[in-house]
Design an enzyme around this catalytic site. Structure first.
Site: not given
Ligand code: CMC
Length: 429
Positions: A365, A308
């Site tokens: 989710d 998140h």
């Molecule tokens: N599985 C594997 N690796 C992950 C995941 C995941 N679900 N989420 C983040 N990472 C890794 C990412 O690859 C990165 O690694 P590194 O630092 O080595 O490059 C690190 O963790 C940070 O990730 P980020 O993408 O920079 O983080 P963000 O804050 O931009 O993204 C997120 C947050 C929710 C989009 C992301 O965690 C994600 O894609 N999760 C899966 C989709 C999901 O479940 N979304 C629902 C969010 S809750 C409902 C809502 O309120 O919208």
């Protein structure tokens, strides 16, 4: 501590006021940065450090796992309140008394009808259309049948627009699902509570004389809607605010919010989680294989429902939902192998270095889809249910933005394209 922040650019010191929120959060007010610094801007892709507004609706502390609507904790609301009370509090600032709640509900009921021509629009969609695309289109189409714009300076006009959309939206949600299932379309039943009415509109079968409510499902849906009702400045909410900031109407702003919610990184994650769990089950249930894929940087696979932007220790909504999923499946006597796979994945992730280091925990989710599935809601409808829950939050944020007379949203950019060059006639290119 000084109440000023100093930024030195090319040897010139600029001071900016530090503003403190009611929960002692700090913000540097850089609204004078461009003029003070000769044109410099801040760059913050994804707005990871940028506040777009001051808001009194929802407080969350991602480190401590705190979420409060209008000061009320999500744990208390999920346990003691119903969705309509929460909607009222979010939109108008305080919990309603009995009289206010009664009036609110009865005003919503008087608007629980949509123009019959909306059915024709729905009919024109192919059955395979994704319900989120249908919902977004129908919400936008409401503008055509309710063309008068809201006078935001009139409390009465504002109130009427709120109850109007809260009355009409559940019909669009229910019809979107019925269209998907090829069922005839029904209007609601004004003798029922808001959530009971949603369930009846969604599930009443043509052969049934009377739709029997299942209190377990009513409770579960009430809780899910409350947990999704607001989440401060996320992708869809900021979209609603920014579209509304051009003074586009409420329906148009909400329709844009629905489109923003659709993506798998946001509300669409609930559908993506279920599809992922299904795929793991079909593939023999080997959770370790999928954990490895999620950690492999050359593989685009992510563990959906994990991570998140703001929660870095746990998502308080996920804690509540996990317990609810267990209860609902237990009460309904459903044994779903998908729930076991989900729990297995969670256990492995919680002790895995990759996930621990990046503070990736199950989000809201991860378990919500399991409950929706137990309720008989098709997977493609999960994000539509999220939208139904988020509706009061979007309305509250749109209303706040208009009442505070916020300026039109218009971010800056740092241009990295070609510098000026001459046009070359086509024959010479
Ligand atoms: N599985 C594997 N690796 C992950 C995941 C995941 N679900 N989420 C983040 N990472 C890794 C990412 O690859 C990165 O690694 P590194 O630092 O080595 O490059 C690190 O963790 C940070 O990730 P980020 O993408 O920079 O983080 P963000 O804050 O931009 O993204 C997120 C947050 C929710 C989009 C992301 O965690 C994600 O894609 N999760 C899966 C989709 C999901 O479940 N979304 C629902 C969010 S809750 C409902 C809502 O309120 O919208």
């Amino acid at each position: 501590m000084s109440d000023k922040a100093t930024l030195e650019i090319n040897g010139q010191k600029n001071e900016f006021a530090i503003i403190k929120g009611t929960e002692n959060e700090l913000a540097i007010d850089i609204s004078s940065l461009r003029s003070a610094s000769g044109g410099a801007i801040t760059l913050d892709p994804g707005y990871k450090n940028t506040g777009s507004c001051e808001s009194g609706i929802t407080f969350l502390d991602g480190e401590k796992g705190i979420l409060r609507y209008r000061g009320y904790s999500i744990e208390e609301l999920a346990e003691k309140a119903d969705f309509l009370e929460v909607a009222y509090a979010l939109i108008f600032g305080n919990l309603p008394n009995a009289e206010q709640l009664h009036k609110f509900h009865s005003d919503i009921k008087t608007h629980s009808v949509v123009d019959d021509d909306v059915k024709k629009i729905l009919d024109a969609f192919p059955k395979a259309a994704h319900p989120m695309g249908v919902l977004s289109s129908l919400t936008s189409a409401l503008t055509a049948f309710n063309p008068s714009s809201v006078n935001v300076d009139s409390e009465e006009d504002m109130y009427n627009s709120v109850v109007r959309i809260l009355g009409k939206f559940p019909i669009l949600v229910a019809w979107t699902m019925r269209k998907k299932k090829g069922l005839p379309l029904y209007y609601g039943d004004s003798s029922l509570g808001y959530v009971e009415n949603v369930l009846k509109m969604m599930f009443k079968q043509p052969h049934e004389e009377k739709y029997i409510q299942n209190p377990i499902l009513v409770n579960a849906l009430d809780k899910l809607l409350i947990l999704h009702a607001d989440h401060e400045q996320n992708c869809s909410t900021s979209t609603v605010r920014i579209v509304g900031s051009s003074h586009a109407g409420l329906f148009a702003s909400l329709s844009a919010g629905i489109s923003a919610l659709w993506g798998p990184l946001h509300g669409g994650a609930n559908q993506a989680v279920l599809e992922m769990l299904e795929a793991i089950k079909e593939d023999g249930g080997d959770t370790k294989k999928y954990m490895a894929k999620a950690k492999d940087k050359s593989d685009p696979f992510r563990l959906m429902g994990f991570g998140h932007r703001v929660y870095k220790n746990f998502d308080p909504r996920a804690k509540i939902i996990k317990v609810a999923a267990d209860e609902v499946l237990g009460d309904l006597g459903i044994q779903d192998p998908i729930l076991d796979i989900a729990k297995g994945l969670e256990q492995e992730a919680l002790k895995d270095d990759y996930f621990v280091k990046r503070k990736l925990y199950p989000n809201v989710d991860f378990y919500s889809g399991i409950i929706y599935r137990a309720m008989g809601i098709p997977t493609e409808m999960f994000t539509v249910m999220f939208a139904l829950g988020r509706l009061p939050g979007w309305i509250a944020q749109w209303r706040e933005m208009r009442l505070r007379k916020e300026p039109i949203g218009r971010p800056r950019q740092l241009y990295i394209g070609e510098t000026e060059r001459s046009f070359i006639p086509i024959k010479k290119r």
